[in-house]
Design an enzyme around this catalytic site. Sequence first.
Site, PDB file in Angstrom:
ATOM      1  N   ASP A  13       0.811  -1.220   0.000  1.00 13.82           N
ATOM      2  CA  ASP A  13       0.000   0.000   0.000  1.00 13.82           C
ATOM      3  C   ASP A  13       0.843   1.267   0.000  1.00 13.82           C
ATOM      4  OD1 ASP A  13      -2.417  -1.492   0.116  1.00 13.82           O
ATOM      5  OD2 ASP A  13      -2.007  -1.848   2.230  1.00 13.82           O
ATOM      6  N   GLY A  15       1.422   2.989  -2.537  1.00 16.67           N
ATOM      7  CA  GLY A  15       0.979   3.871  -3.619  1.00 16.67           C
ATOM      8  C   GLY A  15       1.592   3.467  -4.954  1.00 16.67           C
ATOM      9  N   LYS A  16       1.933   2.196  -5.065  1.00 17.11           N
ATOM     10  CA  LYS A  16       2.583   1.706  -6.290  1.00 17.11           C
ATOM     11  C   LYS A  16       1.710   1.894  -7.526  1.00 17.11           C
ATOM     12  CE  LYS A  16       3.041  -2.359  -4.430  1.00 17.11           C
ATOM     13  NZ  LYS A  16       2.624  -2.062  -3.058  1.00 17.11           N
ATOM     14  N   LYS A  18      -0.453   4.127  -8.298  1.00 17.03           N
ATOM     15  CA  LYS A  18      -0.429   5.492  -8.796  1.00 17.03           C
ATOM     16  C   LYS A  18       0.895   5.813  -9.489  1.00 17.03           C
ATOM     17  CE  LYS A  18       0.679   9.918  -8.038  1.00 17.03           C
ATOM     18  NZ  LYS A  18       0.509  11.285  -7.584  1.00 17.03           N
ATOM     19  N   GLY A  40      -4.536  -4.412  -4.003  1.00 18.53           N
ATOM     20  CA  GLY A  40      -5.538  -3.411  -4.339  1.00 18.53           C
ATOM     21  C   GLY A  40      -4.833  -2.124  -4.692  1.00 18.53           C
ATOM     22  N   HIS A  41      -4.887  -1.755  -5.952  1.00 22.11           N
ATOM     23  CA  HIS A  41      -4.246  -0.523  -6.394  1.00 22.11           C
ATOM     24  C   HIS A  41      -5.314   0.510  -6.731  1.00 22.11           C
ATOM     25  CE1 HIS A  41      -0.409  -2.838  -7.732  1.00 22.11           C
ATOM     26  NE2 HIS A  41      -0.381  -2.521  -6.465  1.00 22.11           N
ATOM     27  N   ARG A 144       2.578 -29.093  -6.198  1.00 25.05           N
ATOM     28  CA  ARG A 144       2.401 -29.635  -7.558  1.00 25.05           C
ATOM     29  C   ARG A 144       1.039 -30.285  -7.773  1.00 25.05           C
ATOM     30  NH1 ARG A 144       8.098 -32.366  -6.739  1.00 25.05           N
ATOM     31  NH2 ARG A 144       7.044 -32.577  -4.756  1.00 25.05           N
ATOM     32  N   GLN A 224       2.019  -5.835  -3.107  1.00 25.38           N
ATOM     33  CA  GLN A 224       2.425  -5.943  -1.698  1.00 25.38           C
ATOM     34  C   GLN A 224       3.771  -5.229  -1.482  1.00 25.38           C
ATOM     35  OE1 GLN A 224       1.408  -9.308  -3.170  1.00 25.38           O
ATOM     36  NE2 GLN A 224      -0.644  -8.579  -2.734  1.00 25.38           N
ATOM     37  N   THR A 299      -8.668  -3.300  -0.813  1.00 27.95           N
ATOM     38  CA  THR A 299      -9.193  -4.643  -1.060  1.00 27.95           C
ATOM     39  C   THR A 299     -10.222  -5.053  -0.020  1.00 27.95           C
ATOM     40  OG1 THR A 299      -7.191  -5.326  -2.190  1.00 27.95           O
ATOM     41  CG2 THR A 299      -8.538  -7.093  -1.308  1.00 27.95           C
TER      42      THR A 299
HETATM   43  P1  IMP Z   1      -2.607 -12.751   1.972  1.00 31.15           P
HETATM   44  O1  IMP Z   1      -1.703 -12.206   0.913  1.00 31.15           O
HETATM   45  O2  IMP Z   1      -4.056 -12.486   1.742  1.00 31.15           O
HETATM   46  O3  IMP Z   1      -2.305 -14.176   2.305  1.00 31.15           O
HETATM   47  O4  IMP Z   1      -2.281 -11.934   3.320  1.00 31.15           O
HETATM   48  C1  IMP Z   1      -1.037 -12.078   4.009  1.00 31.15           C
HETATM   49  C2  IMP Z   1      -0.617 -10.749   4.625  1.00 31.15           C
HETATM   50  O5  IMP Z   1      -0.283  -9.842   3.587  1.00 31.15           O
HETATM   51  C3  IMP Z   1      -1.697 -10.057   5.440  1.00 31.15           C
HETATM   52  O6  IMP Z   1      -1.078  -9.343   6.480  1.00 31.15           O
HETATM   53  C4  IMP Z   1      -2.310  -9.081   4.458  1.00 31.15           C
HETATM   54  O7  IMP Z   1      -2.915  -7.992   5.092  1.00 31.15           O
HETATM   55  C5  IMP Z   1      -1.073  -8.663   3.692  1.00 31.15           C
HETATM   56  N1  IMP Z   1      -1.373  -8.214   2.317  1.00 31.15           N
HETATM   57  C6  IMP Z   1      -1.696  -8.979   1.253  1.00 31.15           C
HETATM   58  N2  IMP Z   1      -1.877  -8.224   0.161  1.00 31.15           N
HETATM   59  C7  IMP Z   1      -1.651  -6.953   0.534  1.00 31.15           C
HETATM   60  C8  IMP Z   1      -1.654  -5.706  -0.172  1.00 31.15           C
HETATM   61  O8  IMP Z   1      -1.888  -5.620  -1.376  1.00 31.15           O
HETATM   62  N3  IMP Z   1      -1.366  -4.595   0.567  1.00 31.15           N
HETATM   63  C9  IMP Z   1      -1.064  -4.666   1.877  1.00 31.15           C
HETATM   64  N4  IMP Z   1      -1.046  -5.802   2.578  1.00 31.15           N
HETATM   65  C10 IMP Z   1      -1.324  -6.942   1.909  1.00 31.15           C
HETATM   66 MG    MG Z   2      -3.049  -1.824  -1.783  1.00 29.61          MG
END
Ligand code: IMP
Ligand code: MG
Length: 423
Positions: A13, A15-16, A18, A40-41, A144, A224, A299
């Site tokens: 999060d 801000g990638k 953008k 979620g962007h 696998r 992420q 998200t």
């Molecule tokens: P998962 O990716 O849903 O398995 O979540 C694992 C961890 O990564 C959790 O702490 C989520 O909140 C975090 N996480 C997953 N995707 C994002 C993202 O796009 N932004 C920020 N945190 C994320």
């Molecule tokens: Mg995000």
Amino acid sequence: MANTILVGAQWGDEGKGKIIDFLTETADVVVRSQGGNNAGHTVIVAGKKYVLHLIPSGILRRGKMCVIGNGVVIDAVSLAGEIEGLRKQGIRVTPRNLMISDCAHLTLPSHRALDRAKEVAKGAGKIGTTGRGIGPTYSEKAARTGLRTGELLNPKRFAARLRERLVEANRQLKAMGAQPVNIAAESRQYLAAAKVIAPFLGNTVVFLHEMLDGETHALFEGAQGTFLDIDHGTYPYVTSSNTTAGGACTGSGVGPNRIHKVLGTIKAYTTRVGEGPFPTENQELGDFLHGLGREFGATTGRARRCGWFDAVCVRYAGIVNGIDELAVTNVDGLDTMKTINVCVAYKLGKKRLDHPPTDLDALARCVPVYETFPGWQSDTTAAKKWADLPPKCRAYLQAIAKLSNAKLGIVSVGPGREQTILL
Ligand code: IMP
Ligand code: MG
């Protein structure tokens, strides 16, 4: 523009989306290489808001090619919905501007159910996942037993394979005391989504190779952040893919020698969603930012945990990713602050640490050492160039870049395309 990997240097999060949207102007192809619809962007173009989960944000610009690489995990129902949603917003999504790897693994309804059931079973030790089935999908990939997008092209065989996986998952779900998935209804929905996805599938490795042999420039859009990386993050409080720069290569089949630049994205402070250690977490700063309506997840809508800028972490991200330059976002979030803290080192007992310890218990015992900066207390959202920023703001940005051992490349003062300063 050089072939560039953009990574998050914190916990996601940053801000990638953008920054990618901004940089796409000079790129030809934008590539996603890991993660799934856990990402979620949020991108705002001409006042219109777009939230992207799987599709690279390059899709918002005409004439740009978007690629979803082999390292991504794809929930076909969610992706079909995202394509549909973009089309409703007037964005053209066709095989001419979107190509999806036929080797990407599929996230199934059973993976979502297993993700949630596993979190419940963990109780207080839960990871705080997005519940999108990401962990179970990558688990099956490594075991696998996963299904890949290419299999969607043979619907009859796919239906049988899907059924097999759902039956197996239901066995596990029942054993965990969780609700099994409705095989008939879920299969029907999944097969319908498969029809939407199928025309986009292809060998993205060869496609990218041929594009990069020409005069084209690629942007690799990380999802992420560094500290959610399965290897380099705060394990087990991480996601299940390599979110760091190397993941862009394995997740797209593009060789490392094709990459010219790594750009690290950071917020001017720090946020994290989900459980796990967060040394500079600060409740007051969180209350302040949430009060401004900021820092709610794109998200899941969850309120993000907030804290001061942590140069110890970003320095480490610099090493792991090979960051050449930094893009600092959300600078405007600090506009009204009187004073701003920056963590410059950790204290662990009597020891002063310049890098975060890899051991979680040790990390939890680390006490941040802060340096305090005066706030600029003025609105930065209309700044168009570096000189427009208040002197105290410039000093702050220069200081965090220096403390992070990186060069400042981009400053973002709001969600709009035009609120971006290129240094
Ligand atoms: P998962 O990716 O849903 O398995 O979540 C694992 C961890 O990564 C959790 O702490 C989520 O909140 C975090 N996480 C997953 N995707 C994002 C993202 O796009 N932004 C920020 N945190 C994320
Ligand atoms: Mg995000």
